[in-house]
Design a protein around this motif. Structure first.
Motif, PDB file in Angstrom:
ATOM      1  N   PHE A  14     -18.565   1.836 -10.526  1.00 17.62           N
ATOM      2  CA  PHE A  14     -18.292   3.267 -10.481  1.00 17.62           C
ATOM      3  C   PHE A  14     -16.950   3.487  -9.796  1.00 17.62           C
ATOM      4  O   PHE A  14     -16.537   2.693  -8.938  1.00 17.62           O
ATOM      5  CB  PHE A  14     -19.393   3.994  -9.708  1.00 17.62           C
ATOM      6  N   ARG A  15     -16.286   4.546 -10.164  1.00 21.55           N
ATOM      7  CA  ARG A  15     -14.976   4.843  -9.587  1.00 21.55           C
ATOM      8  C   ARG A  15     -15.087   5.105  -8.089  1.00 21.55           C
ATOM      9  O   ARG A  15     -14.189   4.769  -7.315  1.00 21.55           O
ATOM     10  CB  ARG A  15     -14.353   6.054 -10.291  1.00 21.55           C
ATOM     11  N   GLU A  16     -16.198   5.711  -7.673  1.00 23.36           N
ATOM     12  CA  GLU A  16     -16.448   5.965  -6.250  1.00 23.36           C
ATOM     13  C   GLU A  16     -17.694   5.209  -5.811  1.00 23.36           C
ATOM     14  O   GLU A  16     -18.572   4.910  -6.622  1.00 23.36           O
ATOM     15  CB  GLU A  16     -16.643   7.463  -6.003  1.00 23.36           C
ATOM     16  N   ASN A  17     -17.770   4.910  -4.547  1.00 20.26           N
ATOM     17  CA  ASN A  17     -18.954   4.242  -4.010  1.00 20.26           C
ATOM     18  C   ASN A  17     -20.074   5.224  -3.688  1.00 20.26           C
ATOM     19  O   ASN A  17     -21.253   4.844  -3.662  1.00 20.26           O
ATOM     20  CB  ASN A  17     -18.607   3.457  -2.739  1.00 20.26           C
ATOM     21  N   GLU A  18     -19.684   6.470  -3.453  1.00 13.82           N
ATOM     22  CA  GLU A  18     -20.679   7.456  -3.034  1.00 13.82           C
ATOM     23  C   GLU A  18     -20.370   8.822  -3.639  1.00 13.82           C
ATOM     24  O   GLU A  18     -19.209   9.209  -3.777  1.00 13.82           O
ATOM     25  CB  GLU A  18     -20.704   7.549  -1.509  1.00 13.82           C
ATOM     26  N   LYS A  19     -21.427   9.527  -4.009  1.00 10.21           N
ATOM     27  CA  LYS A  19     -21.313  10.870  -4.573  1.00 10.21           C
ATOM     28  C   LYS A  19     -22.183  11.818  -3.755  1.00 10.21           C
ATOM     29  O   LYS A  19     -23.363  11.563  -3.536  1.00 10.21           O
ATOM     30  CB  LYS A  19     -21.791  10.867  -6.030  1.00 10.21           C
ATOM     31  N   THR A  20     -21.596  12.935  -3.302  1.00  6.62           N
ATOM     32  CA  THR A  20     -22.341  13.925  -2.517  1.00  6.62           C
ATOM     33  C   THR A  20     -22.599  15.164  -3.367  1.00  6.62           C
ATOM     34  O   THR A  20     -21.682  15.692  -4.006  1.00  6.62           O
ATOM     35  CB  THR A  20     -21.562  14.327  -1.255  1.00  6.62           C
ATOM     36  N   LEU A  21     -23.855  15.617  -3.363  1.00  9.11           N
ATOM     37  CA  LEU A  21     -24.241  16.827  -4.090  1.00  9.11           C
ATOM     38  C   LEU A  21     -24.804  17.837  -3.094  1.00  9.11           C
ATOM     39  O   LEU A  21     -25.694  17.496  -2.297  1.00  9.11           O
ATOM     40  CB  LEU A  21     -25.305  16.506  -5.148  1.00  9.11           C
ATOM     41  N   ASN A  22     -24.288  19.029  -3.118  1.00 10.10           N
ATOM     42  CA  ASN A  22     -24.816  20.121  -2.287  1.00 10.10           C
ATOM     43  C   ASN A  22     -25.712  20.995  -3.154  1.00 10.10           C
ATOM     44  O   ASN A  22     -25.236  21.653  -4.084  1.00 10.10           O
ATOM     45  CB  ASN A  22     -23.666  20.937  -1.697  1.00 10.10           C
ATOM     46  N   ILE A  23     -26.993  20.974  -2.841  1.00 10.22           N
ATOM     47  CA  ILE A  23     -27.970  21.680  -3.677  1.00 10.22           C
ATOM     48  C   ILE A  23     -28.779  22.643  -2.805  1.00 10.22           C
ATOM     49  O   ILE A  23     -29.293  22.257  -1.740  1.00 10.22           O
ATOM     50  CB  ILE A  23     -28.915  20.684  -4.381  1.00 10.22           C
ATOM     51  N   ALA A  45     -36.550   5.142  -6.637  1.00 11.35           N
ATOM     52  CA  ALA A  45     -37.782   5.941  -6.584  1.00 11.35           C
ATOM     53  C   ALA A  45     -37.670   7.045  -5.529  1.00 11.35           C
ATOM     54  O   ALA A  45     -37.206   6.818  -4.407  1.00 11.35           O
ATOM     55  CB  ALA A  45     -38.962   5.023  -6.263  1.00 11.35           C
ATOM     56  N   ASN A  46     -38.071   8.249  -5.919  1.00 14.67           N
ATOM     57  CA  ASN A  46     -38.062   9.383  -5.005  1.00 14.67           C
ATOM     58  C   ASN A  46     -38.961  10.478  -5.596  1.00 14.67           C
ATOM     59  O   ASN A  46     -39.320  10.433  -6.777  1.00 14.67           O
ATOM     60  CB  ASN A  46     -36.639   9.915  -4.793  1.00 14.67           C
ATOM     61  N   ARG A  96     -31.285  10.583   0.132  1.00 14.94           N
ATOM     62  CA  ARG A  96     -30.387   9.494  -0.265  1.00 14.94           C
ATOM     63  C   ARG A  96     -30.990   8.760  -1.470  1.00 14.94           C
ATOM     64  O   ARG A  96     -32.128   8.302  -1.425  1.00 14.94           O
ATOM     65  CB  ARG A  96     -30.153   8.530   0.901  1.00 14.94           C
ATOM     66  N   LEU A  97     -30.176   8.647  -2.505  1.00 13.63           N
ATOM     67  CA  LEU A  97     -30.606   8.003  -3.744  1.00 13.63           C
ATOM     68  C   LEU A  97     -29.612   6.912  -4.134  1.00 13.63           C
ATOM     69  O   LEU A  97     -28.476   6.883  -3.644  1.00 13.63           O
ATOM     70  CB  LEU A  97     -30.695   9.026  -4.880  1.00 13.63           C
ATOM     71  N   THR A  98     -30.041   6.038  -5.018  1.00 16.73           N
ATOM     72  CA  THR A  98     -29.154   4.998  -5.552  1.00 16.73           C
ATOM     73  C   THR A  98     -29.248   4.984  -7.074  1.00 16.73           C
ATOM     74  O   THR A  98     -30.342   4.876  -7.635  1.00 16.73           O
ATOM     75  CB  THR A  98     -29.530   3.604  -5.019  1.00 16.73           C
ATOM     76  N   LEU A  99     -28.105   5.130  -7.706  1.00 17.36           N
ATOM     77  CA  LEU A  99     -28.017   5.020  -9.161  1.00 17.36           C
ATOM     78  C   LEU A  99     -27.483   3.627  -9.493  1.00 17.36           C
ATOM     79  O   LEU A  99     -26.434   3.227  -8.988  1.00 17.36           O
ATOM     80  CB  LEU A  99     -27.077   6.090  -9.726  1.00 17.36           C
ATOM     81  N   ILE A 150     -25.927   8.139  -3.851  1.00 15.67           N
ATOM     82  CA  ILE A 150     -25.960   9.590  -4.050  1.00 15.67           C
ATOM     83  C   ILE A 150     -26.554  10.235  -2.807  1.00 15.67           C
ATOM     84  O   ILE A 150     -27.675   9.877  -2.391  1.00 15.67           O
ATOM     85  CB  ILE A 150     -26.787   9.977  -5.280  1.00 15.67           C
ATOM     86  N   VAL A 151     -25.823  11.159  -2.202  1.00 17.26           N
ATOM     87  CA  VAL A 151     -26.306  11.889  -1.022  1.00 17.26           C
ATOM     88  C   VAL A 151     -26.513  13.348  -1.410  1.00 17.26           C
ATOM     89  O   VAL A 151     -25.555  14.040  -1.782  1.00 17.26           O
ATOM     90  CB  VAL A 151     -25.296  11.785   0.146  1.00 17.26           C
ATOM     91  N   VAL A 152     -27.758  13.782  -1.375  1.00 16.95           N
ATOM     92  CA  VAL A 152     -28.074  15.179  -1.688  1.00 16.95           C
ATOM     93  C   VAL A 152     -28.247  15.922  -0.374  1.00 16.95           C
ATOM     94  O   VAL A 152     -29.104  15.600   0.438  1.00 16.95           O
ATOM     95  CB  VAL A 152     -29.374  15.283  -2.528  1.00 16.95           C
ATOM     96  N   GLN A 153     -27.391  16.918  -0.191  1.00 19.29           N
ATOM     97  CA  GLN A 153     -27.456  17.750   1.017  1.00 19.29           C
ATOM     98  C   GLN A 153     -28.095  19.095   0.653  1.00 19.29           C
ATOM     99  O   GLN A 153     -27.570  19.840  -0.166  1.00 19.29           O
ATOM    100  CB  GLN A 153     -26.065  17.954   1.605  1.00 19.29           C
ATOM    101  N   CYS A 154     -29.216  19.367   1.278  1.00 16.43           N
ATOM    102  CA  CYS A 154     -29.944  20.627   0.994  1.00 16.43           C
ATOM    103  C   CYS A 154     -29.399  21.744   1.916  1.00 16.43           C
ATOM    104  O   CYS A 154     -29.180  21.523   3.114  1.00 16.43           O
ATOM    105  CB  CYS A 154     -31.433  20.445   1.251  1.00 16.43           C
TER     106      CYS A 154
END
Length: 243
Positions: free
Chosen positions: A143-152, A184-185, A219-222, A238-242
């Motif tokens: 992947f182009r980046e090692n980590e992706k952050t999503l604000n949900i 798994a989540n 925290r998830l892993t794709l 993948i870091v999902v910030q609620c």
């Protein structure tokens, strides 16, 4: 050697009239070379093989006695600046003489081949050779980046989708990226859509309402996997910030 005597006579007459001896000799050499050219030979070899790996036997395929190879000055000429193949004049074997990196030679293409020529003297003959370079699974998806952050927002409805980055793989065909999986989540599933090469997409799909007070960060892993045997893989955090 020349079947068209009229053409030969015309060239000879022109040579006496105005062509210099040097030009005349060059014309004859060129015509001999063209007259002695034959059909194309085809071989295949995997990329990254060791130097000295035999690709084929030119003496056998050209039906030439190995004892005549040195006398006829058999040599291999590369069409590009780098010489990847040479010939053993003792055996007639065509062999690899330099490292072959398919991704360097043919980036982002399904087929990769090198064109070379085998030239013999006395009499002059030229044989065109195509060597197909077979891809091996020497690259892992990345992947182009090692980590992706999503604000949900915790008020998001189930079924909402969030686009994810896709992995790249320098290998082609069966050794390219073939599948993705999500760790798994209880909150998200993964949906991968494919409309053909270069049109694939992956999305996180919200399956359960988020609760910021209960869990503010998920925290998830794709994982991307290629089709090699064994398969190689690359991961994206993948870091999902609620909120």
């Amino acid at each position: 050697m020349f079947e068209n005597d009229h053409f030969f006579h015309s060239v000879s007459t022109m040579g006496r009239g105005g062509l210099t001896g040097t030009i005349w000799i060059n014309i004859i050499a060129l015509l001999c070379l063209c007259d002695g050219s034959t059909g194309q030979l085809s071989f295949s070899v995997s990329e990254e093989v060791d130097k000295g790996t035999v690709v084929g036997n030119l003496a056998k395929d050209l039906q030439i006695n190995v004892q005549e190879l040195e006398k006829r000055d058999l040599r291999v000429v590369a069409g590009n600046s780098k010489k990847y193949f040479d010939v053993n004049l003792k055996t007639g074997a065509l062999y690899v003489c330099d490292r072959i990196d398919r991704e360097e030679l043919c980036p982002n293409t399904a087929k990769c081949s090198l064109n070379i020529e085998a030239i013999l003297s006395h009499p002059m003959q030229l044989h065109r050779i195509e060597v197909q370079i077979i891809d091996i699974n020497d690259n892992a998806p990345s992947f182009r980046e090692n980590e992706k952050t999503l604000n949900i927002s915790e008020s998001s409805f189930t079924g909402e989708r969030y686009l994810l980055p896709m992995a790249n793989d320098a290998d082609t065909g069966s050794n390219s990226v073939k599948s993705y999986k999500l760790s798994a989540n209880e909150y998200f599933s993964l949906d991968v859509q494919s409309g053909g090469q270069h049109s694939e997409s992956a999305e996180l799909v919200l399956q359960k309402s988020l609760d910021r007070e209960k869990q503010s960060i998920i925290r998830l892993t794709l994982t991307a996997l290629d089709g090699g045997k064994p398969a190689r893989s690359g991961t994206l955090k993948i870091v999902v910030q609620c909120h």
